[in-house]
Motif scaffolding. Structure first.
Motif, PDB file in Angstrom:
ATOM      1  N   PHE A   1       4.450  -4.186   2.413  1.00  0.00           N
ATOM      2  CA  PHE A   1       4.355  -5.440   1.561  1.00  0.00           C
ATOM      3  C   PHE A   1       3.314  -6.081   1.372  1.00  0.00           C
ATOM      4  O   PHE A   1       3.184  -7.227   0.523  1.00  0.00           O
ATOM      5  CB  PHE A   1       5.654  -6.423   2.434  1.00  0.00           C
ATOM      6  CG  PHE A   1       6.795  -6.113   2.776  1.00  0.00           C
ATOM      7  CD1 PHE A   1       7.855  -6.235   1.892  1.00  0.00           C
ATOM      8  CD2 PHE A   1       7.093  -5.482   3.931  1.00  0.00           C
ATOM      9  CE1 PHE A   1       9.211  -5.901   2.040  1.00  0.00           C
ATOM     10  CE2 PHE A   1       8.585  -5.163   4.154  1.00  0.00           C
ATOM     11  CZ  PHE A   1       9.226  -5.278   3.236  1.00  0.00           C
ATOM     12  N   TYR A   2       2.062  -5.539   1.744  1.00  0.00           N
ATOM     13  CA  TYR A   2       0.820  -5.965   1.782  1.00  0.00           C
ATOM     14  C   TYR A   2      -0.268  -4.983   1.311  1.00  0.00           C
ATOM     15  O   TYR A   2       0.136  -3.583   1.657  1.00  0.00           O
ATOM     16  CB  TYR A   2       0.345  -6.739   2.962  1.00  0.00           C
ATOM     17  CG  TYR A   2       1.349  -7.712   3.532  1.00  0.00           C
ATOM     18  CD1 TYR A   2       1.300  -8.814   3.020  1.00  0.00           C
ATOM     19  CD2 TYR A   2       2.211  -7.436   4.519  1.00  0.00           C
ATOM     20  CE1 TYR A   2       2.067  -9.774   3.435  1.00  0.00           C
ATOM     21  CE2 TYR A   2       3.068  -8.393   5.029  1.00  0.00           C
ATOM     22  CZ  TYR A   2       3.090  -9.567   4.344  1.00  0.00           C
ATOM     23  OH  TYR A   2       4.039 -10.664   4.849  1.00  0.00           O
ATOM     24  N   VAL A   3      -1.183  -5.330   0.752  1.00  0.00           N
ATOM     25  CA  VAL A   3      -1.986  -4.243   0.332  1.00  0.00           C
ATOM     26  C   VAL A   3      -2.863  -3.649   1.427  1.00  0.00           C
ATOM     27  O   VAL A   3      -3.066  -2.597   1.808  1.00  0.00           O
ATOM     28  CB  VAL A   3      -3.254  -4.755  -0.844  1.00  0.00           C
ATOM     29  CG1 VAL A   3      -4.427  -3.792  -0.938  1.00  0.00           C
ATOM     30  CG2 VAL A   3      -2.588  -5.108  -2.080  1.00  0.00           C
ATOM     31  N   SER A   4      -3.577  -4.778   2.281  1.00  0.00           N
ATOM     32  CA  SER A   4      -4.344  -4.252   3.362  1.00  0.00           C
ATOM     33  C   SER A   4      -3.906  -5.309   4.842  1.00  0.00           C
ATOM     34  O   SER A   4      -3.308  -6.327   4.304  1.00  0.00           O
ATOM     35  CB  SER A   4      -5.813  -4.302   3.307  1.00  0.00           C
ATOM     36  OG  SER A   4      -6.304  -5.598   2.919  1.00  0.00           O
TER      37      SER A   4
ATOM     38  N   ASP B   1      -5.848  -7.383   6.024  1.00  0.00           N
ATOM     39  CA  ASP B   1      -6.457  -8.732   5.614  1.00  0.00           C
ATOM     40  C   ASP B   1      -5.709  -9.534   4.947  1.00  0.00           C
ATOM     41  O   ASP B   1      -5.755 -10.648   5.014  1.00  0.00           O
ATOM     42  CB  ASP B   1      -7.734  -8.316   4.863  1.00  0.00           C
ATOM     43  CG  ASP B   1      -9.066  -7.650   5.891  1.00  0.00           C
ATOM     44  OD1 ASP B   1      -8.685  -7.753   7.005  1.00  0.00           O
ATOM     45  OD2 ASP B   1      -9.862  -7.302   5.102  1.00  0.00           O
ATOM     46  N   ASN B   2      -4.595  -8.672   4.248  1.00  0.00           N
ATOM     47  CA  ASN B   2      -3.613  -9.800   3.336  1.00  0.00           C
ATOM     48  C   ASN B   2      -2.386 -10.174   4.249  1.00  0.00           C
ATOM     49  O   ASN B   2      -1.563 -11.021   3.616  1.00  0.00           O
ATOM     50  CB  ASN B   2      -3.261  -9.016   2.203  1.00  0.00           C
ATOM     51  CG  ASN B   2      -4.338  -8.500   1.374  1.00  0.00           C
ATOM     52  OD1 ASN B   2      -4.448  -7.268   1.176  1.00  0.00           O
ATOM     53  ND2 ASN B   2      -5.188  -9.538   0.857  1.00  0.00           N
ATOM     54  N   ILE B   3      -2.149  -9.952   5.333  1.00  0.00           N
ATOM     55  CA  ILE B   3      -0.931 -10.300   6.316  1.00  0.00           C
ATOM     56  C   ILE B   3      -1.314 -11.655   6.472  1.00  0.00           C
ATOM     57  O   ILE B   3      -2.130 -11.763   7.360  1.00  0.00           O
ATOM     58  CB  ILE B   3      -0.771  -9.345   7.286  1.00  0.00           C
ATOM     59  CG1 ILE B   3      -0.529  -7.823   6.842  1.00  0.00           C
ATOM     60  CG2 ILE B   3       0.340  -9.659   8.025  1.00  0.00           C
ATOM     61  CD1 ILE B   3      -0.463  -6.866   8.072  1.00  0.00           C
ATOM     62  N   PRO B   4      -0.245 -12.529   6.427  1.00  0.00           N
ATOM     63  CA  PRO B   4      -0.320 -13.938   6.964  1.00  0.00           C
ATOM     64  C   PRO B   4      -0.472 -14.000   8.494  1.00  0.00           C
ATOM     65  O   PRO B   4       0.235 -13.040   9.159  1.00  0.00           O
ATOM     66  CB  PRO B   4       0.793 -14.555   6.352  1.00  0.00           C
ATOM     67  CG  PRO B   4       1.303 -13.805   5.023  1.00  0.00           C
ATOM     68  CD  PRO B   4       0.819 -12.346   5.583  1.00  0.00           C
TER      69      PRO B   4
ATOM     70  N   CYS C   1       1.122  -1.945   5.359  1.00  0.00           N
ATOM     71  CA  CYS C   1       0.021  -1.948   4.343  1.00  0.00           C
ATOM     72  C   CYS C   1      -0.169  -0.683   3.489  1.00  0.00           C
ATOM     73  O   CYS C   1      -0.020   0.311   4.362  1.00  0.00           O
ATOM     74  CB  CYS C   1      -1.170  -2.264   5.230  1.00  0.00           C
ATOM     75  SG  CYS C   1      -1.298  -3.854   5.921  1.00  0.00           S
TER      76      CYS C   1
ATOM     77  N   ARG D   1      -2.993  -6.463  -5.989  1.00  0.00           N
ATOM     78  CA  ARG D   1      -1.612  -6.948  -5.767  1.00  0.00           C
ATOM     79  C   ARG D   1      -0.586  -5.979  -6.227  1.00  0.00           C
ATOM     80  O   ARG D   1      -0.713  -4.982  -7.138  1.00  0.00           O
ATOM     81  CB  ARG D   1      -1.360  -8.619  -6.128  1.00  0.00           C
ATOM     82  CG  ARG D   1      -1.451  -8.417  -7.810  1.00  0.00           C
ATOM     83  CD  ARG D   1      -1.348  -9.882  -8.024  1.00  0.00           C
ATOM     84  NE  ARG D   1      -1.725 -10.139  -9.398  1.00  0.00           N
ATOM     85  CZ  ARG D   1      -1.705 -11.130 -10.303  1.00  0.00           C
ATOM     86  NH1 ARG D   1      -1.096 -12.153  -9.633  1.00  0.00           N
ATOM     87  NH2 ARG D   1      -1.944 -11.244 -11.403  1.00  0.00           N
TER      88      ARG D   1
ATOM     89  N   GLN E   1       4.107  -5.806  -6.827  1.00  0.00           N
ATOM     90  CA  GLN E   1       5.366  -6.317  -6.646  1.00  0.00           C
ATOM     91  C   GLN E   1       6.509  -5.257  -6.789  1.00  0.00           C
ATOM     92  O   GLN E   1       6.453  -4.625  -7.643  1.00  0.00           O
ATOM     93  CB  GLN E   1       5.430  -7.594  -7.427  1.00  0.00           C
ATOM     94  CG  GLN E   1       6.941  -8.450  -7.459  1.00  0.00           C
ATOM     95  CD  GLN E   1       6.967  -9.155  -6.244  1.00  0.00           C
ATOM     96  OE1 GLN E   1       6.055  -9.791  -5.756  1.00  0.00           O
ATOM     97  NE2 GLN E   1       7.991  -8.643  -5.407  1.00  0.00           N
TER      98      GLN E   1
END
Length: 205
Positions: free
Chosen positions: A110-113, A115-118, A159, A192, A194
């Motif tokens: 669901f995320y690129v890397s 670092d992008n995970i909330p 990721c 990004r 989707q």
């Protein structure tokens, strides 16, 4: 004395790595014809080159798509580079298409890397791992080590950059992107993506 390297071997190595013909020939000669060693050495050189370019601004690029067979799932990917010239290169377009196919194949990504995970997602995963029965009674130090290892693995699973490339399981998507940075001479960033699944999140009440 350098051993004789066949054009077929040079071509095969070029396909595997994206490196130039002369670089491939030299790598095979240095590796005494061993394809795996030659691939490893070229990747080391390529990754070093890519790392130097990774801080440069990438504001050009393309948005590409992939529609899975049956048209029940599709993916959009934005891939950035530094110049419009590289954005038009067939190798860049092929990379974007491969990335879109990768996202379609990896349903848990669901995320690129990382670092992008909330942070709230990371906190949730830590909470889940901390409450698992198999570690509840372990000493705190060991428990924390187990939790960290499991969290690191879990976050990587979410990721794109940490996924094995579907067309070559020996390399990660991160390495694939770096190979193209070395090949095209510009910084490349997956900005990004989707994923669209037919009927997903429909309110049928």
């Amino acid at each position: 004395m350098n051993i004789q390297i066949s054009p077929h071997s040079v071509k095969e190595l070029r396909i595997k790595t994206g490196a130039g013909m002369m670089d491939c020939k030299k790598a095979l000669q240095a590796a005494d014809g061993d394809m795996e060693i030659a691939v490893e050495n070229l990747r080391k050189k390529g990754l070093a080159s890519a790392d130097k370019k990774s801080t440069r601004l990438a504001t050009e690029g393309i948005i590409d798509s992939y529609i899975h067979i049956g048209s029940r799932m599709g993916v959009l990917v934005e891939l950035n580079c530094e110049t419009d010239f590289v954005a038009r290169r067939i190798e860049f377009k092929k990379l974007a298409k491969n990335l879109a196919m990768q996202v379609a194949a990896c349903q848990t990504v669901f995320y690129v890397s990382i670092d992008n995970i909330p942070q709230n997602i990371i906190d949730r995963e830590i909470r889940i791992e901390s409450e698992k029965e198999d570690i509840i009674n372990k000493p705190p130090e060991i428990k924390n080590q187990i939790i960290k290892a499991r969290i690191d693995k879990r976050l990587e699973e979410m990721c794109l950059m940490h996924q094995p490339f579907i067309k070559d399981q020996k390399i990660l998507i991160e390495d694939l992107v770096k190979q193209h940075i070395a090949l095209l001479g510009e910084n490349i960033k997956v900005r990004r993506f989707q994923r669209f699944v037919l009927g997903e999140k429909l309110d049928l009440s």
